[in-house]
Write a protein that holds these residues in place. Structure first.
Motif, PDB file in Angstrom:
ATOM      1  N   ILE A 399     -14.925 125.460 -40.122  1.00 59.84           N
ATOM      2  CA  ILE A 399     -13.870 126.329 -40.632  1.00 59.84           C
ATOM      3  C   ILE A 399     -12.547 125.574 -40.629  1.00 59.84           C
ATOM      4  O   ILE A 399     -12.085 125.116 -39.581  1.00 59.84           O
ATOM      5  N   LEU A 400     -11.962 125.419 -41.815  1.00 60.97           N
ATOM      6  CA  LEU A 400     -10.583 124.958 -41.909  1.00 60.97           C
ATOM      7  C   LEU A 400      -9.698 126.198 -41.897  1.00 60.97           C
ATOM      8  O   LEU A 400      -9.630 126.940 -42.874  1.00 60.97           O
ATOM      9  N   SER A 401      -9.078 126.462 -40.763  1.00 63.05           N
ATOM     10  CA  SER A 401      -8.151 127.584 -40.630  1.00 63.05           C
ATOM     11  C   SER A 401      -6.971 127.072 -39.817  1.00 63.05           C
ATOM     12  O   SER A 401      -6.906 127.259 -38.605  1.00 63.05           O
ATOM     13  N   PRO A 402      -6.029 126.407 -40.477  1.00 61.78           N
ATOM     14  CA  PRO A 402      -5.053 125.574 -39.763  1.00 61.78           C
ATOM     15  C   PRO A 402      -4.098 126.325 -38.846  1.00 61.78           C
ATOM     16  O   PRO A 402      -3.568 125.737 -37.897  1.00 61.78           O
ATOM     17  N   GLY A 403      -3.807 127.589 -39.147  1.00 63.54           N
ATOM     18  CA  GLY A 403      -2.823 128.299 -38.336  1.00 63.54           C
ATOM     19  C   GLY A 403      -1.431 127.730 -38.471  1.00 63.54           C
ATOM     20  O   GLY A 403      -0.578 127.941 -37.608  1.00 63.54           O
ATOM     21  N   ALA A 404      -1.181 127.011 -39.571  1.00 64.12           N
ATOM     22  CA  ALA A 404       0.106 126.355 -39.803  1.00 64.12           C
ATOM     23  C   ALA A 404       0.196 125.991 -41.281  1.00 64.12           C
ATOM     24  O   ALA A 404      -0.827 125.797 -41.939  1.00 64.12           O
ATOM     25  N   PRO A 405       1.411 125.874 -41.815  1.00 67.26           N
ATOM     26  CA  PRO A 405       1.565 125.442 -43.210  1.00 67.26           C
ATOM     27  C   PRO A 405       1.103 124.008 -43.410  1.00 67.26           C
ATOM     28  O   PRO A 405       0.821 123.287 -42.451  1.00 67.26           O
ATOM     29  N   SER A 406       1.074 123.598 -44.674  1.00 66.09           N
ATOM     30  CA  SER A 406       0.494 122.305 -45.045  1.00 66.09           C
ATOM     31  C   SER A 406       1.530 121.234 -45.354  1.00 66.09           C
ATOM     32  O   SER A 406       1.175 120.087 -45.596  1.00 66.09           O
ATOM     33  N   TYR A 407       2.820 121.590 -45.341  1.00 62.76           N
ATOM     34  CA  TYR A 407       3.827 120.758 -45.999  1.00 62.76           C
ATOM     35  C   TYR A 407       3.950 119.350 -45.443  1.00 62.76           C
ATOM     36  O   TYR A 407       4.439 118.460 -46.139  1.00 62.76           O
ATOM     37  N   ASN A 408       3.546 119.125 -44.199  1.00 60.92           N
ATOM     38  CA  ASN A 408       3.714 117.776 -43.656  1.00 60.92           C
ATOM     39  C   ASN A 408       2.727 116.778 -44.243  1.00 60.92           C
ATOM     40  O   ASN A 408       2.963 115.580 -44.211  1.00 60.92           O
ATOM     41  N   GLN A 409       1.597 117.272 -44.814  1.00 59.49           N
ATOM     42  CA  GLN A 409       0.606 116.351 -45.372  1.00 59.49           C
ATOM     43  C   GLN A 409       0.157 116.715 -46.784  1.00 59.49           C
ATOM     44  O   GLN A 409      -0.455 115.892 -47.463  1.00 59.49           O
ATOM     45  N   PHE A 410       0.446 117.927 -47.230  1.00 59.39           N
ATOM     46  CA  PHE A 410       0.034 118.364 -48.562  1.00 59.39           C
ATOM     47  C   PHE A 410       1.172 119.120 -49.241  1.00 59.39           C
ATOM     48  O   PHE A 410       2.070 119.647 -48.585  1.00 59.39           O
ATOM     49  N   LYS A 411       1.079 119.208 -50.571  1.00 53.50           N
ATOM     50  CA  LYS A 411       2.093 119.929 -51.341  1.00 53.50           C
ATOM     51  C   LYS A 411       2.068 121.415 -51.031  1.00 53.50           C
ATOM     52  O   LYS A 411       3.104 122.070 -50.966  1.00 53.50           O
ATOM     53  N   ASN A 412       0.865 121.962 -50.834  1.00 52.44           N
ATOM     54  CA  ASN A 412       0.713 123.395 -50.570  1.00 52.44           C
ATOM     55  C   ASN A 412      -0.682 123.645 -50.003  1.00 52.44           C
ATOM     56  O   ASN A 412      -1.503 122.724 -49.890  1.00 52.44           O
ATOM     57  N   PHE A 413      -0.958 124.899 -49.629  1.00 53.93           N
ATOM     58  CA  PHE A 413      -2.252 125.210 -49.024  1.00 53.93           C
ATOM     59  C   PHE A 413      -3.388 125.059 -50.016  1.00 53.93           C
ATOM     60  O   PHE A 413      -4.532 124.777 -49.631  1.00 53.93           O
ATOM     61  N   GLU A 414      -3.100 125.254 -51.320  1.00 54.05           N
ATOM     62  CA  GLU A 414      -4.150 125.094 -52.330  1.00 54.05           C
ATOM     63  C   GLU A 414      -4.654 123.648 -52.372  1.00 54.05           C
ATOM     64  O   GLU A 414      -5.866 123.401 -52.431  1.00 54.05           O
ATOM     65  N   GLU A 415      -3.718 122.703 -52.347  1.00 49.03           N
ATOM     66  CA  GLU A 415      -4.108 121.292 -52.354  1.00 49.03           C
ATOM     67  C   GLU A 415      -4.895 120.947 -51.091  1.00 49.03           C
ATOM     68  O   GLU A 415      -5.905 120.229 -51.157  1.00 49.03           O
ATOM     69  N   ARG A 416      -4.461 121.461 -49.957  1.00 49.42           N
ATOM     70  CA  ARG A 416      -5.172 121.224 -48.692  1.00 49.42           C
ATOM     71  C   ARG A 416      -6.579 121.776 -48.749  1.00 49.42           C
ATOM     72  O   ARG A 416      -7.544 121.101 -48.370  1.00 49.42           O
ATOM     73  N   GLY A 417      -6.740 123.011 -49.236  1.00 50.99           N
ATOM     74  CA  GLY A 417      -8.063 123.621 -49.306  1.00 50.99           C
ATOM     75  C   GLY A 417      -8.988 122.903 -50.267  1.00 50.99           C
ATOM     76  O   GLY A 417     -10.181 122.703 -49.977  1.00 50.99           O
ATOM     77  N   ALA A 418      -8.461 122.505 -51.419  1.00 52.38           N
ATOM     78  CA  ALA A 418      -9.287 121.795 -52.399  1.00 52.38           C
ATOM     79  C   ALA A 418      -9.760 120.455 -51.846  1.00 52.38           C
ATOM     80  O   ALA A 418     -10.917 120.051 -52.056  1.00 52.38           O
ATOM     81  N   ARG A 419      -8.875 119.779 -51.120  1.00 55.95           N
ATOM     82  CA  ARG A 419      -9.252 118.491 -50.517  1.00 55.95           C
ATOM     83  C   ARG A 419     -10.333 118.692 -49.465  1.00 55.95           C
ATOM     84  O   ARG A 419     -11.292 117.915 -49.375  1.00 55.95           O
ATOM     85  N   PHE A 420     -10.196 119.732 -48.669  1.00 56.93           N
ATOM     86  CA  PHE A 420     -11.189 120.035 -47.630  1.00 56.93           C
ATOM     87  C   PHE A 420     -12.574 120.271 -48.236  1.00 56.93           C
ATOM     88  O   PHE A 420     -13.568 119.681 -47.792  1.00 56.93           O
ATOM     89  N   VAL A 421     -12.649 121.104 -49.244  1.00 51.08           N
ATOM     90  CA  VAL A 421     -13.945 121.410 -49.866  1.00 51.08           C
ATOM     91  C   VAL A 421     -14.539 120.164 -50.503  1.00 51.08           C
ATOM     92  O   VAL A 421     -15.742 119.875 -50.353  1.00 51.08           O
ATOM     93  N   ALA A 422     -13.724 119.396 -51.211  1.00 53.54           N
ATOM     94  CA  ALA A 422     -14.230 118.193 -51.886  1.00 53.54           C
ATOM     95  C   ALA A 422     -14.760 117.177 -50.871  1.00 53.54           C
ATOM     96  O   ALA A 422     -15.844 116.584 -51.076  1.00 53.54           O
ATOM     97  N   ARG A 423     -14.057 116.974 -49.778  1.00 54.40           N
ATOM     98  CA  ARG A 423     -14.500 115.982 -48.785  1.00 54.40           C
ATOM     99  C   ARG A 423     -15.751 116.475 -48.055  1.00 54.40           C
ATOM    100  O   ARG A 423     -16.645 115.672 -47.755  1.00 54.40           O
ATOM    101  N   CYS A 424     -15.835 117.770 -47.768  1.00 53.92           N
ATOM    102  CA  CYS A 424     -17.050 118.295 -47.113  1.00 53.92           C
ATOM    103  C   CYS A 424     -18.250 118.141 -48.055  1.00 53.92           C
ATOM    104  O   CYS A 424     -19.364 117.812 -47.606  1.00 53.92           O
ATOM    105  N   ARG A 425     -18.048 118.360 -49.339  1.00 55.88           N
ATOM    106  CA  ARG A 425     -19.127 118.169 -50.304  1.00 55.88           C
ATOM    107  C   ARG A 425     -19.577 116.704 -50.311  1.00 55.88           C
ATOM    108  O   ARG A 425     -20.780 116.404 -50.318  1.00 55.88           O
ATOM    109  N   ASP A 426     -18.618 115.794 -50.273  1.00 55.09           N
ATOM    110  CA  ASP A 426     -18.949 114.359 -50.287  1.00 55.09           C
ATOM    111  C   ASP A 426     -19.691 113.953 -49.013  1.00 55.09           C
ATOM    112  O   ASP A 426     -20.665 113.185 -49.059  1.00 55.09           O
ATOM    113  N   VAL A 427     -19.216 114.461 -47.862  1.00 57.75           N
ATOM    114  CA  VAL A 427     -19.733 114.000 -46.575  1.00 57.75           C
ATOM    115  C   VAL A 427     -21.058 114.651 -46.214  1.00 57.75           C
ATOM    116  O   VAL A 427     -21.983 113.992 -45.715  1.00 57.75           O
ATOM    117  N   PHE A 428     -21.185 115.941 -46.475  1.00 55.19           N
ATOM    118  CA  PHE A 428     -22.380 116.673 -46.016  1.00 55.19           C
ATOM    119  C   PHE A 428     -23.399 116.911 -47.127  1.00 55.19           C
ATOM    120  O   PHE A 428     -24.509 117.374 -46.863  1.00 55.19           O
TER     121      PHE A 428
END
Length: 431
Positions: A399-428
């Motif tokens: 579960i990616l449930s950061p409990g915090a905004p994304s701005y320090n590493q991503f433009k927004n939560f949408e970009e963070r979520g899309a990256r998470f799903v794409a990397r999990c698809r690649d890895v698993f």
């Protein structure tokens, strides 16, 4: 509505584009300027004013109105300069109110969390009740884009929008109230006041409160007259809604609360119980809100919209009986993670992977309370997922449930979520 002087758009996102289109349709020859805090503004038929030149432009009265985008804090010093110069500041939402509010039934929904789900459910319930309802605001269309195209309009509103909302709804709803967005509002107290401005006003509008809002003393004071409150659900209605939610794609006790609140609103606006139950059945999870995937036998849950510890607690509670790898942490907003840290083990967390910056505090709090939980501090999201690949035997759900905004590493939560799903698809894998 006519504009006698040029207009400045402060911000260049979705709402600014919507406002520009509205102004163009109303007054094709109106001069429109745009200003952004960084970068260039890709808004058609506008002239950009550099931020450094804005005070001089205000003193020179180059425009007579500022339309501020929601992401731009109303507490920026430049707006005090504008006020002193007699230049008012408004918003896409308030322009909608001036142009289209009359003659429509308006439902406005806000809250720290759950407002998008509640608004979407309310809209579905009304439509399935045979009512002409539209949905706009912080989810989907900007207010001006929905114009007056429906008899009944549901607006999902952020604290950025409720802060200076200058018209009243017919029904106002608060899902819950937790500390959030302190960087925009300047303090938790101001955030609460700006959020509750939706209901903390004189008027005859009705009010509906979510389960977590009902026990909040600040909310209770903001309601003012408790005769405003919509009636409670009957036991029969509540049971029917609980049964429908259990057989829908709504997951977790918090989403059952959202369904109950939406049903209360829908009934208050003329919806039917049958329409409410059909609306629940038609609901599909919104992107980045407990958005579920399965890759290589691993359940992957994208809850990137989680920007508070309360949202992370709700996400974990939605997956009882699972062995969970939780990825949490993000932009610092001085939120308290002590209670979340104490709940990790009982919620099934076997691995905690933390991200900068708030993840460091969560890891420290969890280390002294959860001896059986593996704690990994990762520098970024890709490293976090890579670390989990090496410990695949310890979890069945990520579960990616950061409990915090994304701005320090991503433009927004949408970009963070899309990256998470794409990397999990690649890895698993997608098997």
């Amino acid at each position: 509505m006519r504009f006698e002087e040029p207009v400045l758009l402060y911000g260049a996102g979705k709402e600014a584009l919507s406002t520009r289109a509205f102004l163009k349709a109303r007054q094709p020859d109106l001069k429109v300027f745009v200003a952004v805090d960084s970068g260039s503004a890709d808004i058609p038929d506008t002239e950009q004013i550099a931020i450094d030149d804005l005070p001089a432009a205000i003193h020179g009265h180059r425009f007579g109105l500022i339309v501020k985008s929601p992401g731009v804090s109303r507490y920026k010093p430049i707006f005090s300069i504008a006020a002193a110069a007699g230049i008012p500041v408004t918003s896409n939402l308030n322009l909608w109110g001036a142009a289209y509010r009359h003659g429509h039934t308006l439902i406005a929904i806000t809250g720290t969390k759950g407002k998008s789900t509640t608004a979407t459910l309310t809209h579905l319930m009304l439509v399935h009740s045979g009512l002409d309802a539209g949905l706009a605001g912080n989810v989907g269309l900007a207010p001006l884009d929905i114009a007056d195209s429906h008899a009944l309009i549901v607006l999902e509103l952020s604290s950025y929008q409720t802060a200076d909302m200058n018209f009243l709804p017919d029904i106002a709803a608060i899902t819950n109230l937790y500390p959030e967005h302190v960087d925009w509002h300047g303090s938790v107290e101001r955030y609460y006041a700006d959020k509750l401005h939706l209901i903390d006003r004189e008027g005859s509008f009705a009010v509906a409160l979510g389960a977590a809002a009902r026990g909040n003393a600040l909310v209770a004071r903001a309601v003012r007259d408790h005769r405003r409150l919509l009636r409670d659900l009957t036991p029969e209605e509540d049971l029917a809604i609980e049964h429908a939610a259990a057989h829908s794609r709504l997951r977790g006790a918090h989403n059952l609360d959202n369904a109950r609140l939406a049903a209360q609103i829908a009934l208050g606006a003329g919806g039917t119980l049958d329409g409410i139950l059909k609306g629940i059945a038609a609901f599909r999870p919104l992107p980045h809100r407990l958005e579920e995937h399965v890759f290589g036998g691993v359940t992957v849950v994208n809850d990137s919209i989680s920007t508070t510890p309360e949202a992370t607690k709700a996400a974990l509670a939605a997956y009882p009986g699972r062995r969970i790898a939780l990825i949490a942490g993000g932009h610092e907003r001085q939120q308290d993670y002590a209670e979340l840290a104490g709940l990790l083990a009982q919620r099934g967390v076997t691995i905690l992977v933390t991200l900068p910056v708030t993840g460091e505090r969560l890891a420290q709090a969890a280390a002294g309370l959860n001896a059986d939980i593996a704690i990994i501090q990762a520098p970024d999201l890709d490293s976090a997922i890579g670390a989990l690949k090496l410990r695949r035997d310890r979890f069945d759900t990520i579960i990616l449930s950061p409990g915090a905004p994304s701005y320090n590493q991503f433009k927004n939560f949408e970009e963070r979520g899309a990256r998470f799903v794409a990397r999990c698809r690649d890895v698993f894998g997608a098997g």
